[in-house]
Enzyme design. Structure first.
Site, mmCIF file in Angstrom:
data_model
loop_
_atom_site.group_PDB
_atom_site.id
_atom_site.type_symbol
_atom_site.label_atom_id
_atom_site.label_comp_id
_atom_site.label_asym_id
_atom_site.label_seq_id
_atom_site.Cartn_x
_atom_site.Cartn_y
_atom_site.Cartn_z
ATOM 1 N N SER A 1 0.838 -1.271 0.012
ATOM 2 C CA SER A 1 0.105 -0.112 -0.058
ATOM 3 C C SER A 1 0.976 1.203 -0.084
ATOM 4 O O SER A 1 1.774 1.409 0.486
ATOM 5 C CB SER A 1 -0.959 0.023 1.241
ATOM 6 O OG SER A 1 -1.389 1.282 1.635
ATOM 7 N N TYR B 1 -1.406 0.061 10.108
ATOM 8 C CA TYR B 1 -1.616 -0.650 8.744
ATOM 9 C C TYR B 1 -0.211 -0.293 7.897
ATOM 10 O O TYR B 1 0.070 -1.370 7.256
ATOM 11 C CB TYR B 1 -2.913 -0.028 7.972
ATOM 12 C CG TYR B 1 -2.912 -0.561 6.513
ATOM 13 C CD1 TYR B 1 -3.306 -1.967 6.536
ATOM 14 C CD2 TYR B 1 -2.862 0.279 5.529
ATOM 15 C CE1 TYR B 1 -3.789 -2.346 4.960
ATOM 16 C CE2 TYR B 1 -3.108 -0.236 4.177
ATOM 17 C CZ TYR B 1 -3.670 -1.607 4.124
ATOM 18 O OH TYR B 1 -3.861 -1.948 2.800
ATOM 19 N N LYS C 1 2.267 -3.361 6.295
ATOM 20 C CA LYS C 1 2.485 -3.761 5.134
ATOM 21 C C LYS C 1 4.214 -3.476 4.530
ATOM 22 O O LYS C 1 4.645 -4.145 3.832
ATOM 23 C CB LYS C 1 1.824 -2.663 4.266
ATOM 24 C CG LYS C 1 0.269 -3.010 4.082
ATOM 25 C CD LYS C 1 0.268 -4.348 3.355
ATOM 26 C CE LYS C 1 -1.229 -4.674 2.926
ATOM 27 N NZ LYS C 1 -1.353 -6.010 2.513
#
Length: 322
Positions: A123, A147, A151
């Site tokens: 991402s 998050y 990632k």
């Protein structure tokens, strides 16, 4: 050739499977089977020529992964994750799924010794903070949320397992995918689809940011096309860093709404109402938007020409049939 799509119940996984069924081949070889696995049973996909099966798999459980992944699998599309706001709210779940789950998959592949291709969806949330613009493939990762951190760890694992020859990995830092089908989810970026999708479906939607808010976008159709192209890249062309930006385009919220109006007329935009949401703003305003995906572009991946394309693709591919 056998393909495993982990996260095969999600909208990208389902679209990817349908595209692979339509193509019938990958890397110049006929696809024999496609396995769709997810924490909830994925929807089935019909194919007369390819065996497509669905099953439940929990990537936090090594035994569950072992049931889904054997040495006959040549390509693994690792799409499974919980989304940004969910990972921020539930730290333990984010670490178990987005980090530990990736490690579990890679460990299973290492144990098999079959060196499958692993196509990992990262991402643009891996970027942020005090990193100068523009953001390129050589910008250092500085995520400002759980998050993005999870990632980024997944990317490092993929690089190292590839360096060691355990897998043939390639990772793509996805732009925000819009217009995505379905219902709003717990991603902080969810409104970037819902302010278009719901009005196109005759429903109201909330926009929590100003019209001049800039972000980096790609349509679902292009995302799937790029994942397949990425799977077919030669390892020698990837260089020492197996992960790269996926091409997208930067647009303001105002430009998204202008594209909506250009394609669908003035009515849908009138269903958008402005409503401040500080929790969402806090997350998304830490994201960056000046991205230069030079490596992926040079390797043949591409972005949408205009956001009007994104709107048209939703109407052609995903809008409910009245």
């Amino acid at each position: 050739m056998k393909v495993l799509i982990i996260g095969g119940g999600g909208f990208v996984g389902q679209k990817l499977a349908r595209s692979l069924v339509a193509r019938g081949q990958l890397d110049g070889q006929a696809i024999q089977s496609i396995s769709l696995v997810d924490v909830v049973m994925p929807a089935s996909i019909e194919s007369a020529a390819i065996a497509v099966n669905s099953s439940v798999c929990d990537i936090t459980d090594p035994a569950s992964i072992a049931n889904a992944l054997d040495a006959s699998v040549t390509h693994i599309f690792l799409l499974a994750a919980i989304v940004s706001a969910h990972a921020e709210e539930d730290f333990d779940a984010g670490m178990q799924i987005n980090m530990q789950g990736v490690w579990n998959v890679l460990e299973r592949a290492r144990a098999l010794g079959s060196v499958p291709k692993v196509i990992f969806t990262s991402s643009i949330a891996v970027y942020g903070g005090e990193v100068p613009d523009p953001i390129t493939d050589h910008s250092f990762l500085n995520p400002q949320g759980s998050y993005g951190i999870q990632k980024a760890i997944g990317e490092l694992l993929l690089n190292d397992y590839s360096r060691k020859g355990f897998v043939d990995g390639r990772g793509f830092r996805l732009p925000t995918i819009s217009v995505r089908p379905g219902k709003p989810n717990r991603a902080a970026s969810s409104f970037m689809s819902s302010i278009l999708r719901e009005p196109l479906n005759g429903e109201s939607a909330v926009c929590p940011v100003d019209d001049d808010f800039l972000h980096y976008y790609l349509s679902p159709r292009k995302c799937v096309e790029n994942l397949i192209k990425g799977a077919e890249l030669a390892a020698a062309d990837l260089g020492q860093n197996r992960c790269m930006l996926m091409p997208g385009k930067t647009w303001s919220i105002g430009q998204l709404i202008e594209a909506l109006t250009a394609v669908a007329g003035p009515g849908p935009a009138q269903l958008i109402r402005r409503e401040s949401q500080p929790d969402i703003q806090r997350i998304v305003k830490g994201w960056r938007f000046d991205f230069h995906a030079d490596k992926a572009l040079a390797l043949g991946l591409s972005a949408d020409e205009s956001f009007q394309d994104n709107v048209r693709y939703y109407l052609e591919d995903d809008a409910p049939v009245s």
